[in-house]
Design an enzyme around this catalytic site. Structure first.
Site, PDB file in Angstrom:
ATOM      1  N   ARG A  54       6.600 -14.855   0.961  1.00 46.67           N
ATOM      2  CA  ARG A  54       5.943 -14.984   2.266  1.00 46.67           C
ATOM      3  C   ARG A  54       4.430 -14.888   2.146  1.00 46.67           C
ATOM      4  O   ARG A  54       3.896 -14.439   1.134  1.00 46.67           O
ATOM      5  CB  ARG A  54       6.438 -13.915   3.230  1.00 46.67           C
TER       6      ARG A  54
ATOM      7  N   LYS B  70      -1.447  -6.275 -10.304  1.00 49.00           N
ATOM      8  CA  LYS B  70      -0.072  -6.740 -10.084  1.00 49.00           C
ATOM      9  C   LYS B  70      -0.180  -8.201  -9.657  1.00 49.00           C
ATOM     10  O   LYS B  70      -0.577  -8.505  -8.529  1.00 49.00           O
ATOM     11  CB  LYS B  70       0.583  -5.875  -9.014  1.00 49.00           C
TER      12      LYS B  70
ATOM     13  N   LYS C 218       1.047 -11.716  -8.584  1.00 44.64           N
ATOM     14  CA  LYS C 218       2.197 -12.352  -7.938  1.00 44.64           C
ATOM     15  C   LYS C 218       2.408 -13.748  -8.530  1.00 44.64           C
ATOM     16  O   LYS C 218       1.477 -14.558  -8.611  1.00 44.64           O
ATOM     17  CB  LYS C 218       1.951 -12.466  -6.427  1.00 44.64           C
TER      18      LYS C 218
ATOM     19  N   ASP D 284       4.827  -9.826 -10.720  1.00 45.86           N
ATOM     20  CA  ASP D 284       5.921  -9.682  -9.748  1.00 45.86           C
ATOM     21  C   ASP D 284       6.313 -11.072  -9.278  1.00 45.86           C
ATOM     22  O   ASP D 284       5.554 -11.737  -8.567  1.00 45.86           O
ATOM     23  CB  ASP D 284       5.476  -8.820  -8.554  1.00 45.86           C
TER      24      ASP D 284
ATOM     25  N   GLU E  72       8.286  -7.642 -12.707  1.00 51.25           N
ATOM     26  CA  GLU E  72       9.073  -7.114 -11.587  1.00 51.25           C
ATOM     27  C   GLU E  72       9.921  -8.227 -10.967  1.00 51.25           C
ATOM     28  O   GLU E  72       9.430  -9.324 -10.717  1.00 51.25           O
ATOM     29  CB  GLU E  72       8.068  -6.563 -10.566  1.00 51.25           C
TER      30      GLU E  72
ATOM     31  N   ASP F 214      13.144  -4.442  -8.353  1.00 49.14           N
ATOM     32  CA  ASP F 214      12.600  -4.072  -7.039  1.00 49.14           C
ATOM     33  C   ASP F 214      13.638  -4.411  -5.966  1.00 49.14           C
ATOM     34  O   ASP F 214      14.455  -3.566  -5.596  1.00 49.14           O
ATOM     35  CB  ASP F 214      11.255  -4.787  -6.791  1.00 49.14           C
TER      36      ASP F 214
ATOM     37  N   LYS G  29      10.762   2.336  -3.338  1.00 56.52           N
ATOM     38  CA  LYS G  29       9.920   2.166  -2.135  1.00 56.52           C
ATOM     39  C   LYS G  29      10.599   2.905  -0.987  1.00 56.52           C
ATOM     40  O   LYS G  29      11.807   2.738  -0.781  1.00 56.52           O
ATOM     41  CB  LYS G  29       9.809   0.690  -1.747  1.00 56.52           C
TER      42      LYS G  29
ATOM     43  N   CYS H 107       5.073  -0.022  -2.328  1.00 52.40           N
ATOM     44  CA  CYS H 107       5.035  -0.053  -0.858  1.00 52.40           C
ATOM     45  C   CYS H 107       5.218  -1.484  -0.387  1.00 52.40           C
ATOM     46  O   CYS H 107       5.179  -2.418  -1.180  1.00 52.40           O
ATOM     47  CB  CYS H 107       3.708   0.498  -0.345  1.00 52.40           C
TER      48      CYS H 107
ATOM     49  N   LEU I 215       3.817  -3.932   3.117  1.00 53.42           N
ATOM     50  CA  LEU I 215       2.493  -4.002   3.754  1.00 53.42           C
ATOM     51  C   LEU I 215       2.398  -2.849   4.747  1.00 53.42           C
ATOM     52  O   LEU I 215       2.729  -2.978   5.915  1.00 53.42           O
ATOM     53  CB  LEU I 215       2.289  -5.361   4.404  1.00 53.42           C
TER      54      LEU I 215
ATOM     55  N   ASP J 103       2.166   1.581  -7.382  1.00 50.45           N
ATOM     56  CA  ASP J 103       1.738   0.356  -6.690  1.00 50.45           C
ATOM     57  C   ASP J 103       1.635   0.692  -5.204  1.00 50.45           C
ATOM     58  O   ASP J 103       2.461   0.288  -4.398  1.00 50.45           O
ATOM     59  CB  ASP J 103       2.758  -0.764  -6.952  1.00 50.45           C
TER      60      ASP J 103
HETATM   61  C1  LIG Z   1       2.016  -4.374  -1.331  1.00 47.90           C
HETATM   62  C2  LIG Z   1       2.711  -4.163  -2.668  1.00 47.90           C
HETATM   63  N1  LIG Z   1       1.767  -4.152  -3.722  1.00 47.90           N
HETATM   64  C3  LIG Z   1       3.698  -5.270  -2.928  1.00 47.90           C
HETATM   65  O1  LIG Z   1       3.380  -6.187  -3.635  1.00 47.90           O
HETATM   66  N2  LIG Z   1       4.884  -5.162  -2.352  1.00 47.90           N
HETATM   67  C4  LIG Z   1       5.777  -6.272  -2.472  1.00 47.90           C
HETATM   68  C5  LIG Z   1       6.464  -6.590  -1.207  1.00 47.90           C
HETATM   69  C6  LIG Z   1       5.533  -6.568  -0.036  1.00 47.90           C
HETATM   70  C7  LIG Z   1       5.825  -7.433   1.120  1.00 47.90           C
HETATM   71  O2  LIG Z   1       6.211  -8.603   0.990  1.00 47.90           O
HETATM   72  O3  LIG Z   1       5.575  -6.904   2.191  1.00 47.90           O
HETATM   73  C8  LIG Z   1       6.678  -6.153  -3.666  1.00 47.90           C
HETATM   74  O4  LIG Z   1       6.537  -5.267  -4.502  1.00 47.90           O
HETATM   75  O5  LIG Z   1       7.531  -7.002  -3.840  1.00 47.90           O
HETATM   76 MG   LIG Z   2       8.068  -6.312  -5.862  1.00 46.48          MG
END
Ligand SMILES: C[C@H](N)C(=O)N[C@H](CCC(=O)O)C(=O)O
Ligand SMILES: [Mg+2]
Length: 365
Positions: A24, A160, A162, A190, A218, A243, A267, A295, A297, A321
């Site tokens: 997303r 981290k 993405k 991740d 991740e 995760d 989390k 966490c 958001l 994280d």
């Molecule tokens: C905010 C945290 N660093 C993070 O990346 N969390 C995501 C999921 C957050 C989301 O989509 O609200 C995760 O670890 O996958």
């Molecule tokens: Mg994750």
């Protein structure tokens, strides 16, 4: 100290830059804030984001779950009976983990206030300063490289990254960032479920062969694909972290016994709050498995609770994280945990230490 009322608010805080994952894109934090009130005039605070793509929770479901299933069980209960309260919350209904987390966090906040002690001390104590990574959203390669360099210049020693959008571009993304920040920051990836198991093995072996050292990767594959998680874990040197595949303690036991991952991401919004997060850390510790605390958001209300858990369980929770507050344009909270870029410090204020939440829009109870 008895619970008399549970109230709701909506907290909106714009993000510094759009948060983009394989699942997303989000421009602002929009979380439900829960205020648990007592007959002594104390207020406990909790927070729940509507991360529908991961937990299934929406704003409406969070409010309905609390209003109709959780709150009726808690009114009149004594904060001193913490274990009874956590059982009532966890047993109130199936799933709805973010709603349960928000209320549990508020109850733990009150528990700390009852004993006039910061939560981390009641959970066993620990070094009051921890260090978090920061998320680099998935984007064009040049943008991700620039964001990574900027994060390193802000003092983050762990990024981290993405990925999970397109396997070929993902490999190039990681190589470019690694070259740009090599030796100045550790890289965690991740994929947020974006790869197949075979794609993940291909990508990680390609990166390993190219000399790119990653701290961990991740959730490479779909949440339910535990066989896929094991397939990847068995075939690459890079540690694999679960995760979205694990929410509660039983899932963690199954995953560890399957050897489907090397590390667990705890989390509060997946565990339903603090009690199960502690349980997971203890289970992982018994198996000798390390954990990250992460966490969604979230602002510094619920992330503060995660910080207290991280401090108290630092023997097992070796990776952090908790960058939600750093991603926000401003911190809406006065008091509580101090978020200063990568450095996070708990104070000795009772409970979570929250004194005021600015910009909170009251919702009907
Ligand atoms: C905010 C945290 N660093 C993070 O990346 N969390 C995501 C999921 C957050 C989301 O989509 O609200 C995760 O670890 O996958
Ligand atoms: Mg994750």
């Amino acid at each position: 100290m008895k619970i008399t009322d549970i109230q709701f608010g909506m907290l909106r805080v714009p993000l510094k830059t759009p948060f983009k994952t394989a699942l997303r894109t989000v421009n602002q934090v929009e979380d439900i804030v829960v205020m648990v009130r007592t007959d002594t005039g104390h207020v406990g605070h909790g927070e729940a984001p509507a991360t529908a793509v991961i937990t299934g929770d929406t704003h409406g479901s969070i409010i309905d779950a609390i209003r109709h299933y959780i709150a009726p069980r808690l009114i009149g209960e004594d904060i001193a009976d913490l274990n009874r309260l956590t059982q009532l919350i966890q047993g109130s209904m199936e799933k709805n983990t973010s709603a349960k987390a928000a209320v549990e966090i508020a109850v733990y906040d009150l528990w700390g206030q009852l004993y006039n002690a910061p939560l981390y001390k009641l959970l066993g104590g620990g070094d009051p300063v921890i260090t978090t990574d920061i998320t680099i959203s998935v984007d064009y390669i040049d943008k991700m490289v620039a964001d990574s360099i900027s994060a390193v210049e802000r003092g983050f020693e762990s990024l981290k990254i993405k990925v999970g959008k397109d396997i070929g571009v993902d490999i190039e993304r990681v190589k470019a960032i690694y070259a740009a920040v090599e030796n100045r920051a550790l890289l965690r990836l991740d994929a947020n479920q974006g790869w197949t198991a075979k794609q993940a093995v291909y990508a990680l072996q390609t990166l390993e062969d190219a000399g790119v050292r990653l701290e961990l990767v991740e959730q490479p594959v779909k949440a339910r694909d535990l066989e896929g998680m094991r397939y990847v874990t068995e075939r690459v040197h890079t540690p694999i972290m679960a995760d979205e595949s694990v929410f509660g303690p039983m899932e963690v036991i199954d995953l560890i016994q399957m050897r489907a991952a090397d590390i667990i991401n705890i989390k509060l919004m997946k565990t339903g709050g603090i009690s199960n997060a502690i349980r997971i850390a203890d289970i992982a510790g018994m198996y000798g498995v390390e954990c990250m605390i992460g966490c969604m958001l979230e602002t510094s209300i619920s992330v503060a609770a995660a910080v207290h858990v991280a401090v108290a369980k630092s023997a097992v929770i070796t990776k952090v994280d908790l960058d939600g507050p750093s991603l926000c344009q401003y911190d809406p909270v006065n008091g509580g945990v101090v978020f200063n870029e990568s450095e996070i410090s708990v104070t000795d204020a009772p409970g979570l230490g929250i004194r005021e939440i600015r910009g909170l829009e009251k919702l009907a109870g």
